[in-house]
Design a protein around this motif. Structure first.
Motif, PDB file in Angstrom:
ATOM      1  N   MET A   1      57.655 -49.834   7.115  1.00 43.83           N
ATOM      2  CA  MET A   1      58.190 -51.064   8.162  1.00 43.83           C
ATOM      3  C   MET A   1      59.453 -50.532   9.369  1.00 43.83           C
ATOM      4  N   LYS A   2      60.066 -49.287   9.140  1.00 42.64           N
ATOM      5  CA  LYS A   2      61.117 -49.159   9.622  1.00 42.64           C
ATOM      6  C   LYS A   2      60.010 -47.790  11.002  1.00 42.64           C
ATOM      7  N   GLY A   3      60.614 -48.370  12.530  1.00 42.80           N
ATOM      8  CA  GLY A   3      60.796 -47.628  13.389  1.00 42.80           C
ATOM      9  C   GLY A   3      59.478 -48.086  13.851  1.00 42.80           C
ATOM     10  N   HIS A   4      59.184 -49.358  13.590  1.00 44.60           N
ATOM     11  CA  HIS A   4      57.986 -49.977  14.556  1.00 44.60           C
ATOM     12  C   HIS A   4      57.989 -51.102  14.976  1.00 44.60           C
ATOM     13  N   ARG A   5      57.933 -51.622  15.307  1.00 43.46           N
ATOM     14  CA  ARG A   5      57.987 -53.079  16.018  1.00 43.46           C
ATOM     15  C   ARG A   5      57.963 -54.348  15.164  1.00 43.46           C
ATOM     16  N   LEU A   6      58.531 -55.765  15.431  1.00 41.98           N
ATOM     17  CA  LEU A   6      58.126 -57.069  14.883  1.00 41.98           C
ATOM     18  C   LEU A   6      56.899 -57.549  14.663  1.00 41.98           C
ATOM     19  N   ALA A   7      56.183 -56.766  15.658  1.00 38.18           N
ATOM     20  CA  ALA A   7      55.546 -56.936  15.001  1.00 38.18           C
ATOM     21  C   ALA A   7      53.914 -56.600  13.860  1.00 38.18           C
ATOM     22  N   ASP A   8      54.473 -55.239  13.495  1.00 41.10           N
ATOM     23  CA  ASP A   8      54.092 -54.940  12.823  1.00 41.10           C
ATOM     24  C   ASP A   8      54.634 -54.920  11.261  1.00 41.10           C
ATOM     25  N   MET A   9      55.363 -56.327  11.161  1.00 37.19           N
ATOM     26  CA  MET A   9      55.557 -55.722   9.663  1.00 37.19           C
ATOM     27  C   MET A   9      54.888 -56.503   9.487  1.00 37.19           C
ATOM     28  N   PRO A  10      53.942 -57.833   9.747  1.00 31.74           N
ATOM     29  CA  PRO A  10      53.012 -58.615   8.581  1.00 31.74           C
ATOM     30  C   PRO A  10      52.124 -57.802   9.184  1.00 31.74           C
ATOM     31  N   ALA A  11      51.518 -56.674   9.228  1.00 25.11           N
ATOM     32  CA  ALA A  11      50.643 -55.743   9.361  1.00 25.11           C
ATOM     33  C   ALA A  11      50.584 -54.632   8.078  1.00 25.11           C
ATOM     34  N   VAL A  12      52.491 -53.933   8.342  1.00 26.34           N
ATOM     35  CA  VAL A  12      52.047 -53.282   7.390  1.00 26.34           C
ATOM     36  C   VAL A  12      52.475 -54.057   5.859  1.00 26.34           C
ATOM     37  N   TYR A  13      53.306 -55.082   6.334  1.00 24.57           N
ATOM     38  CA  TYR A  13      53.317 -55.984   4.711  1.00 24.57           C
ATOM     39  C   TYR A  13      51.940 -55.937   3.620  1.00 24.57           C
ATOM     40  N   MET A  14      50.914 -56.866   4.418  1.00 27.29           N
ATOM     41  CA  MET A  14      50.035 -56.785   4.308  1.00 27.29           C
ATOM     42  C   MET A  14      48.859 -55.623   3.962  1.00 27.29           C
ATOM     43  N   SER A  15      48.723 -54.456   4.445  1.00 29.86           N
ATOM     44  CA  SER A  15      47.592 -53.414   4.483  1.00 29.86           C
ATOM     45  C   SER A  15      48.245 -53.090   3.211  1.00 29.86           C
ATOM     46  N   PHE A  16      49.605 -53.429   2.665  1.00 33.28           N
ATOM     47  CA  PHE A  16      50.344 -53.232   1.653  1.00 33.28           C
ATOM     48  C   PHE A  16      49.848 -53.632  -0.115  1.00 33.28           C
ATOM     49  N   GLY A  17      49.403 -55.006   0.631  1.00 30.28           N
ATOM     50  CA  GLY A  17      48.111 -55.917  -0.408  1.00 30.28           C
ATOM     51  C   GLY A  17      49.766 -56.412  -0.870  1.00 30.28           C
ATOM     52  N   TYR A  18      51.188 -56.427  -0.809  1.00 36.01           N
ATOM     53  CA  TYR A  18      52.071 -56.856  -2.040  1.00 36.01           C
ATOM     54  C   TYR A  18      51.627 -58.176  -2.724  1.00 36.01           C
ATOM     55  N   PHE A  19      52.259 -57.933  -3.660  1.00 36.69           N
ATOM     56  CA  PHE A  19      51.832 -59.190  -4.035  1.00 36.69           C
ATOM     57  C   PHE A  19      53.290 -58.989  -4.981  1.00 36.69           C
ATOM     58  N   PRO A  20      54.335 -60.733  -4.735  1.00 33.75           N
ATOM     59  CA  PRO A  20      55.075 -60.598  -5.425  1.00 33.75           C
ATOM     60  C   PRO A  20      55.420 -60.356  -7.137  1.00 33.75           C
TER      61      PRO A  20
END
Lengths: 322, 116, 147, 407
Positions: free
Chosen positions: D383-402
């Motif tokens: 996520m670092k170094g990208h735009r705020l709008a990329d945060m959810p895209a990166v989040y779910m592209s990792f399929g992170y399931f807490p």
């Protein structure tokens, strides 16, 4: 005007005035939810009024919001906090004063009416930002900045699209504009301006590929985050009012307004023509994800600007040929 | 004129009336927590007023320039005598100038790291 | 006369609240998967007027999705406190009732210790039908509430 | 153990470990956005996103909102009741997430499942894999604002849930495998149901792809976002499809084949780019690989028992029924003292279970390593170094399931 009733009163109270705005709010929200639900293999709102297909759903939502607690956060200026969405909603509805829905059905006939309406539409973004600023919240803050930037992206194309049509017709008077389209609609004469206007409309009403200021996963609800209760209706409904105004403006500017009918029938024809703008604005919700703000800006200043400049050029060519 | 007044009064009146209804009839149970800032379901954290989203603000400068030009053209078209070829030539030149300005700075604006 | 008006208003408010239950996006544990199914096309909770909202300011029902851990409990409580009146809670899943498969865990709290609960749904995870049933129970509760 | 008092203080508002911004990260001047837990862009977790304008400077994750102490609870109960406990870490991926525990327990108990059971387990594992990939895909859709992708994805998932309900009795937490076999045998109509399911989902996935993955806006949002190259990925210890998206050719199913994986022919899907789009695309292709695996297995599904002969010895009726709900047979079985370990490829990456047993029916210690936890750090780095709008895209592209990460 040969109407059996006072046209300007109709315009003020029924269409495109107060009743039209609130009615549109209810019907548009219902229609949006039902249409999107249909694309998504489901029903959408239903059981609240089964025979009507859930048409009362927005009414129920409205009632619920009206009768839920009004929270005015302590860290804000409470007067401004309460006044901002009311002013916003009001200002979004204000341009209808200058737009005619049928011959005679206009509040203030003015030779530059449509130009004034366009400018009024563009002025409102300031109020969104003011609203977000009074809320003093991180999410509204980011949302407000995004709103400013998105305005920067669509303002010029929208103005250029309007300019193209004004050059084509040589007037900004609602009657004159409609008269000029008695043979051919503006959308046919200058399709480039029509497309540019449609995309700018999507941006201006923050519809889906450009639903950036209120992008849920990033900034919750953007500028509306802090509002609950009745104020939320105004803050959130303001966009629908803007859609209403822009659709009305577009149907007069591009689709020949109330033609071929006049009088009361003209009102209905205008209503039907508004659907040309409203339906795509609702269906894109089911089709597109949202762009990032930088991508939206790039589109606004790249393709969309080129398109609208081409539209103006086309209008100039038409004008010189005539 | 009367119609505008009626429109404004009825419209604003309806909007304010709904808020008044909320004030009168909605349940009210104010508490300190309720009146705090929304912070993703937690207590307020850190200051709000910080740096603006500066990276794209070049576009706003661009708007101030381009919009003034377009506005001028709009006024000129609406007030000029019908079918004045000089006017149309002027508008065409103006648009060309706008395009050149935008093309010149588009690359700079796109590179957001220059603005941070 | 005054009571008549206030009764009519209360009835109207109850009707509106009943058909417009908006949960905030607060996922407490793994039952969130079934919540996805509830709002998905097959079970479509939007038929009942439910609409997942982003912020707690507009919402009026919390669906507690399974286990509440100690860490989450504080936030659940906070969200509940911050939500505007009137507000309702559905506790979903065996974990939210008494602990379920995690009974006796050091980091887990039953929902009733955190917030007042209006309806419980059993199951691990409950089927979407069960949750929708609980929703309609809450709707009944609202509809028949004394003024 | 019964508690009368729950040991915590619900004093709202002053019980959070990070008090001020300066404590978080040495007085940096940026806007700190708190994302979660009541936020549409967070799951059951919290992210402190430090913004410099629109750019994400730093992301500090705050996991642990769904830490329910599965490892500790596993020490206090008979080993066969640990099975459904482990499953709750990732409920739609239930078969894959409990697979290593079952394999480890089999080693401890000295059981060997019959071939039919092996095939059935593998089939179920692949079906849950498809379902989990669809879940992540649907959530990616809603995170990008594409509600139709969410709805269609969940509609397809529901078909899988219905088939699981037919076969195992529950929609989501299927708890299908048991040490030495599977809980229930499948009937011919179930096999037919799975076949039809695959056929339908092939058809519908085509629509899904047209609308969501081929959408130019989706591509614009995902391409070139959150890029991690091979070196970075291996440094961060990323597992599963997210490592394969950067070109790491590693799949436990291929390298240490368990159950029926050695008998099927499948490719390990890899991509080169390592961005959010590659991570999405790898999972999309894996859905199709899983489908072909299931089809191959269904074609050669052997007959016979579904649980080990050693379990049948105590109660021959299980031959007909499968073990079913009656797990009483395990009360007679004691694991051999020692350490046992099993690794499997769960949907989001390699999952490991390490058991210490002392000869009693309680597991002395269970170490349970889940893929989401191992991908968390990489997600934050991406996520670092990208735009705020990329945060959810990166989040779910990792399929992170807490819940899977927090256990």
């Amino acid at each position: 005007m040969d109407l059996p009733f006072s046209g300007d009163l109709i315009a003020a109270l029924v269409f495109p005035g107060v009743l039209g705005i609130f009615g549109f709010l209810v019907v548009a929200i219902w229609l949006e939810r039902k249409l999107v639900a249909r694309v998504q293999w489901r029903y959408g709102p239903l059981y609240v009024s089964k025979p009507l297909g859930g048409l009362l759903q927005p009414v129920a939502d409205l009632l619920k919001l009206v009768f839920s607690e009004l929270v005015l956060p302590r860290h804000t200026n409470r007067l401004f906090f309460a006044a901002a969405p009311i002013l916003l909603f009001f200002a979004e509805g204000l341009p209808v004063v200058f737009i005619a829905a049928a011959p005679g059905v206009v509040m203030a006939p003015h030779p530059y009416g449509l130009a004034i309406a366009v400018v009024l539409v563009l002025l409102v973004a300031v109020l969104v930002v003011a609203m977000a600023w009074t809320e003093a919240d991180k999410f509204t803050y980011v949302g407000a900045v995004r709103e400013i930037l998105l305005t920067a992206a669509y303002e010029v194309p929208l103005l250029l699209a309007a300019l193209a049509m004004f050059i084509l017709y040589g007037t900004a008077d609602p009657y004159g504009v409609v008269e000029a389209q008695s043979n051919l609609w503006g959308a046919v004469l200058n399709p480039l301006a029509f497309v540019a206007y449609l995309v700018a409309l999507l941006m201006a009403t923050t519809r889906f590929p450009f639903e950036i200021p209120e992008a849920e996963p990033e900034v919750v609800l953007g500028p509306y985050t802090e509002y609950g209760s009745t104020l939320f209706i105004y803050a959130f409904g303001a966009n629908y009012v803007k859609l209403y105004v822009l659709a009305l403006l577009g149907s007069v500017l591009f689709l020949g307004g109330w033609l071929p009918a006049g009088g009361l029938a003209g009102v209905f024809i205008t209503l039907v023509k508004m659907l040309v703008f409203v339906l795509p604005a609702m269906l894109v919700r089911a089709i597109y994800p949202r762009y990032r703000i930088d991508q939206a800006l790039r589109i606004g200043w790249g393709k969309l600007l080129a398109l609208s400049v081409a539209a103006v050029a086309l209008s100039l060519v038409w004008r010189l040929l005539r | 004129m009367v119609a505008i007044l009626i429109f404004v009064v009825v419209f604003l009146g309806a909007l304010v009336a709904l808020v008044v209804v909320t004030f009168l009839f909605a349940p009210r149970r104010p508490s300190e927590i309720k009146e705090r800032r929304f912070e993703s379901g937690g207590p307020p954290y850190g200051p709000v007023q910080r740096r603006l989203l500066m990276q794209y603000f070049g576009y706003i400068y661009l708007v101030t320039v381009v919009e003034a030009a377009v506005g001028l053209a709009l006024v000129a078209v609406l007030t000029a005598q019908p079918s004045a070829p000089m006017l149309y030539l002027a508008i065409a030149l103006l648009l060309a100038a706008v395009l050149i300005v935008v093309l010149r700075y588009f690359k700079v604006l796109n590179d957001i790291r220059r603005w941070s | 006369m005054k009571t008549l008006v206030s009764q009519a208003v209360a009835r109207l408010a109850r009707w509106g609240t009943k058909w417009s239950l908006w949960p905030p996006h607060l996922v407490t544990a793994c039952c969130g998967v079934e919540i996805g199914h509830i709002f998905g096309s097959v079970y479509d909770a939007e038929r009942f007027g439910m609409l997942p909202m982003g912020s707690l300011r507009q919402s009026n029902i919390i669906i507690i999705e399974g286990t509440i851990t100690l860490k989450m409990a504080k936030f659940v409580k906070y969200v509940y406190e911050q939500m505007p009146e009137p507000k309702y809670v559905i506790a979903m899943g065996a974990c939210a009732i008494k602990g379920g498969v995690f009974y006796g865990s050091y980091h887990m709290v039953p929902a009733s210790k955190v917030v007042p609960v209006h309806a419980y749904v059993s199951g691990c995870p409950p089927t979407p039908e069960a949750v929708l049933k609980a929703v309609s129970k809450v709707q009944e509760q609202i509809g028949h509430a004394e003024n | 153990m019964q508690r009368t008092e729950w040991p915590f203080n619900l004093e709202v508002g002053n019980t959070f470990f990070v008090e001020s911004e300066e404590e978080l990260r040495g007085g940096r001047r940026g806007l700190t956005l708190v994302v979660g837990p009541q936020h549409p862009g967070s799951g059951h977790m919290r992210l402190f996103v430090v913004l410099d304008g629109d750019m994400i400077v730093d992301v500090v994750p705050d996991p642990g909102f769904v830490h329910r102490g599965i490892e500790k609870l596993a020490e206090n109960r008979p080993y066969w009741t640990v099975l459904p406990l482990v499953e709750k870490a990732s409920i739609m991926d239930s078969m894959n997430i409990m697979y290593p525990l079952v394999l480890a327990l089999e080693k401890a108990l000295g059981l060997e499942p019959p071939p039919r059971a092996k095939y059935l387990r593998t089939i179920m594992a692949e079906l849950t894999r498809i379902r989990t990939h669809l879940y992540d895909m649907a959530l990616l859709g809603i995170f990008l604002g594409h509600s139709t992708a969410f709805m269609w994805g969940f509609a397809l998932m529901d078909l899988y849930a219905e088939v699981f309900a037919k076969i195992t009795g529950t929609r989501t937490t299927i708890a299908y495998p048991v040490p030495g076999g599977v809980r229930r045998d499948v009937k011919p109509e179930h096999v037919e149901a799975i076949r039809r399911l695959l056929e339908v989902s092939r058809r519908k996935l085509k629509d899904f792809k047209t609308l969501f993955l081929d959408n130019p806006v989706t591509r614009a949002r995902l391409e070139g976002v959150g890029t991690l190259d091979v070196k970075r990925v291996t440094e961060l210890g990323v597992v599963g499809p997210f490592a394969r998206a950067s070109g790491v050719d590693y799949d436990v199913r291929k390298i240490h084949p368990y159950d029926a994986y050695s008998e099927v022919d499948f490719e390990v899907v890899t991509e080169k780019a390592g961005d959010a789009w590659a991570r999405t695309w790898v999972r999309w292709r894996e859905i199709h690989v899983s489908m072909s695996i299931v089809e191959q297995l269904l074609k050669n599904l052997p007959g016979g028992d579904v649980i080990d002969e050693a379990l049948l010895f105590k109660n021959p009726e299980y031959r007909r029924e499968g073990v079913g709900g009656v797990l009483g047979v395990y009360t007679y079985m004691y694991p051999e003292p020692g350490e046992y370990m099993a690794v499997t490829e769960a949907t989001r990456g390699a999952t490991l279970v390490h058991l210490w047993t002392t000869g009693t029916q309680r597991i002395y210690r269970m170490r349970f390593v889940t893929p989401s936890w191992r991908n968390l750090h990489a997600m934050v780095e991406a996520m670092k170094g990208h735009r705020l709008a990329d945060m959810p895209a990166v989040y779910m592209s990792f399929g992170y399931f807490p819940p899977e990460a927090d256990r």
